[in-house]
Scaffold this motif. Structure first.
Motif, PDB file in Angstrom:
ATOM      1  N   VAL A 129      43.193  31.226  41.586  1.00  0.00           N
ATOM      2  CA  VAL A 129      42.281  31.960  40.712  1.00  0.00           C
ATOM      3  C   VAL A 129      40.850  31.457  40.890  1.00  0.00           C
ATOM      4  O   VAL A 129      39.909  32.248  41.048  1.00  0.00           O
ATOM      5  CB  VAL A 129      42.718  31.827  39.232  1.00  0.00           C
TER       6      VAL A 129
ATOM      7  N   MET B 107      42.088  38.228  31.608  1.00  0.00           N
ATOM      8  CA  MET B 107      43.091  37.645  32.490  1.00  0.00           C
ATOM      9  C   MET B 107      44.362  37.350  31.694  1.00  0.00           C
ATOM     10  O   MET B 107      44.343  37.387  30.451  1.00  0.00           O
ATOM     11  CB  MET B 107      42.552  36.356  33.120  1.00  0.00           C
TER      12      MET B 107
ATOM     13  N   VAL C 171      46.433  36.896  44.063  1.00  0.00           N
ATOM     14  CA  VAL C 171      45.459  36.842  42.976  1.00  0.00           C
ATOM     15  C   VAL C 171      44.247  37.676  43.367  1.00  0.00           C
ATOM     16  O   VAL C 171      43.662  37.483  44.427  1.00  0.00           O
ATOM     17  CB  VAL C 171      45.018  35.394  42.681  1.00  0.00           C
TER      18      VAL C 171
ATOM     19  N   VAL D 150      40.968  39.579  36.195  1.00  0.00           N
ATOM     20  CA  VAL D 150      41.877  38.784  37.020  1.00  0.00           C
ATOM     21  C   VAL D 150      43.275  39.387  36.936  1.00  0.00           C
ATOM     22  O   VAL D 150      43.832  39.547  35.843  1.00  0.00           O
ATOM     23  CB  VAL D 150      41.914  37.313  36.551  1.00  0.00           C
ATOM     24  N   THR D 151      43.841  39.736  38.088  1.00  0.00           N
ATOM     25  CA  THR D 151      45.222  40.241  38.125  1.00  0.00           C
ATOM     26  C   THR D 151      46.036  39.377  39.075  1.00  0.00           C
ATOM     27  O   THR D 151      45.549  38.931  40.116  1.00  0.00           O
ATOM     28  CB  THR D 151      45.268  41.705  38.609  1.00  0.00           C
ATOM     29  N   ILE D 152      47.295  39.141  38.696  1.00  0.00           N
ATOM     30  CA  ILE D 152      48.187  38.286  39.484  1.00  0.00           C
ATOM     31  C   ILE D 152      49.484  39.047  39.725  1.00  0.00           C
ATOM     32  O   ILE D 152      50.084  39.584  38.795  1.00  0.00           O
ATOM     33  CB  ILE D 152      48.479  36.968  38.757  1.00  0.00           C
TER      34      ILE D 152
ATOM     35  N   SER E 172      45.785  34.816  48.468  1.00  0.00           N
ATOM     36  CA  SER E 172      47.247  34.917  48.428  1.00  0.00           C
ATOM     37  C   SER E 172      47.907  33.615  48.868  1.00  0.00           C
ATOM     38  O   SER E 172      47.328  32.810  49.610  1.00  0.00           O
ATOM     39  CB  SER E 172      47.725  36.061  49.335  1.00  0.00           C
TER      40      SER E 172
ATOM     41  N   LEU F  26      52.374  34.540  45.641  1.00  0.00           N
ATOM     42  CA  LEU F  26      51.430  35.129  44.698  1.00  0.00           C
ATOM     43  C   LEU F  26      50.257  35.808  45.392  1.00  0.00           C
ATOM     44  O   LEU F  26      49.843  35.403  46.478  1.00  0.00           O
ATOM     45  CB  LEU F  26      50.874  34.046  43.760  1.00  0.00           C
TER      46      LEU F  26
ATOM     47  N   VAL G 201      48.612  28.430  41.036  1.00  0.00           N
ATOM     48  CA  VAL G 201      47.984  29.620  40.473  1.00  0.00           C
ATOM     49  C   VAL G 201      46.532  29.334  40.110  1.00  0.00           C
ATOM     50  O   VAL G 201      45.627  30.124  40.411  1.00  0.00           O
ATOM     51  CB  VAL G 201      48.754  30.106  39.229  1.00  0.00           C
TER      52      VAL G 201
ATOM     53  N   GLN H 206      40.378  38.609  47.026  1.00  0.00           N
ATOM     54  CA  GLN H 206      41.835  38.477  46.898  1.00  0.00           C
ATOM     55  C   GLN H 206      42.282  37.239  47.659  1.00  0.00           C
ATOM     56  O   GLN H 206      41.946  37.058  48.829  1.00  0.00           O
ATOM     57  CB  GLN H 206      42.552  39.712  47.440  1.00  0.00           C
TER      58      GLN H 206
END
Length: 291
Positions: A133, A38, A20, A66-68, A14, A18, A129, A12
């Motif tokens: 990622v 994603m 991620v 992948v989660t945001i 951050s 955000l 972003v 993770q």
């Protein structure tokens, strides 16, 4: 180095706006296959992500998630359907004039109409972003590799154990092999004496024994089997993906063991063949999980 194809990694990363999270799991597969799930706006990163993961994974099926979360990814804007709003306002005026009604339509009345005014949300990808990622993919890939290495060490130990047992059994076969021909000669000589009332053709006996000896000779198979075992041990030490080569060597060892079983007409050797096939089957199961 033996690497397992089974593993899990999670990371993770951050920023102020955000969070991620990247999770990945891998299982055994004949080839290298990477599947990434994603948000759509990140699809252009897929090749970069696969390039990063190719440094950690050479064989196996990997699923990446992948989660945001956060506000930086969503752009909100008001959308007004001016044409529909004009029609709506004109219709209200016509109705009030036609029926002589008071004109009490307020701005709030219009704002409450969802079909006239709405809030649109649009997902956006930006450089921040993308960096988050890719950093999360890198870290999760390292964790995945670390787990695959640890499981690979356990597989290595287990294979070494079974390989040693197999080698011991093969060595005992070398001692049994000459006794097979000797026992056959004694059985044949006894039968010939029984049928010939104690008188028999010794030359014929030696010829029969020689023919049997040639057919039942398992020394070549034992030599090749020991050679395969040595290659297997050497391959386990290589610093590269070795799963396919180990699988091939087990197939070759099985071939030699089957030949020994079909050639040697002896209960003791048959028992050893069963042992060897058991060891090889256990090894084959473990090799299926090696990269």
């Amino acid at each position: 180095m033996v690497l397992s194809m089974t593993g899990y990694g999670r990371a993770q990363v951050s920023s102020n706006q955000l969070d991620v999270t990247v999770e990945m799991k891998s299982v055994n597969h004949r080839f290298s296959e990477i599947q990434i799930r994603m948000p759509r706006q990140l699809l252009k990163l897929e090749e970069k992500m696969k390039k990063i993961l190719s440094r950690f994974i050479h064989r196996g099926r990997v699923e990446v998630f992948v989660t945001i979360e956060g506000e930086g990814l969503i752009h909100r804007s008001l959308h007004i359907d001016w044409e529909l709003l004009d029609d709506y306002y004109q219709l209200v005026n016509r109705i009030t004039e036609r029926y002589n009604l008071p004109k009490d339509v307020t701005l709030q009345d219009l704002l409450m109409r969802d079909e006239l005014i709405s809030i649109e949300e649009r997902e956006e990808a930006n450089e921040e972003v993308e960096q988050l990622v890719l950093a999360a993919v890198e870290e999760a890939g390292k964790q995945l590799l670390d787990m695959r290495q640890k499981e690979g060490e356990e597989l290595h130990k287990d294979l070494e154990l079974h390989l040693q047992k197999l080698c011991t059994t093969v060595e005992s076969l070398k001692e049994l092999a000459p006794s097979v021909v000797k026992a056959y000669k004694e059985r044949l000589e006894k039968k010939m004496k029984e049928f010939a009332s104690g008188v028999f053709d010794e030359a014929r006996l030696l010829t029969e024994v020689a023919v049997f000896s040639d057919k039942a000779d398992i020394n070549e198979e034992i030599t090749r089997l020991l050679s395969h075992i040595q290659q297997f041990q050497h391959t386990l030490q290589l610093q590269e993906p070795v799963g396919r080569k180990l699988d091939f060597l087990i197939q070759e060892m099985n071939r030699e063991v089957n030949t020994i079983g079909s050639k040697a007409n002896d209960s003791h050797i048959a028992s050893k063949v069963v042992e060897m096939k058991t060891f090889l089957e256990k090894m084959r199961e473990q090799v299926q999980n090696i990269e």
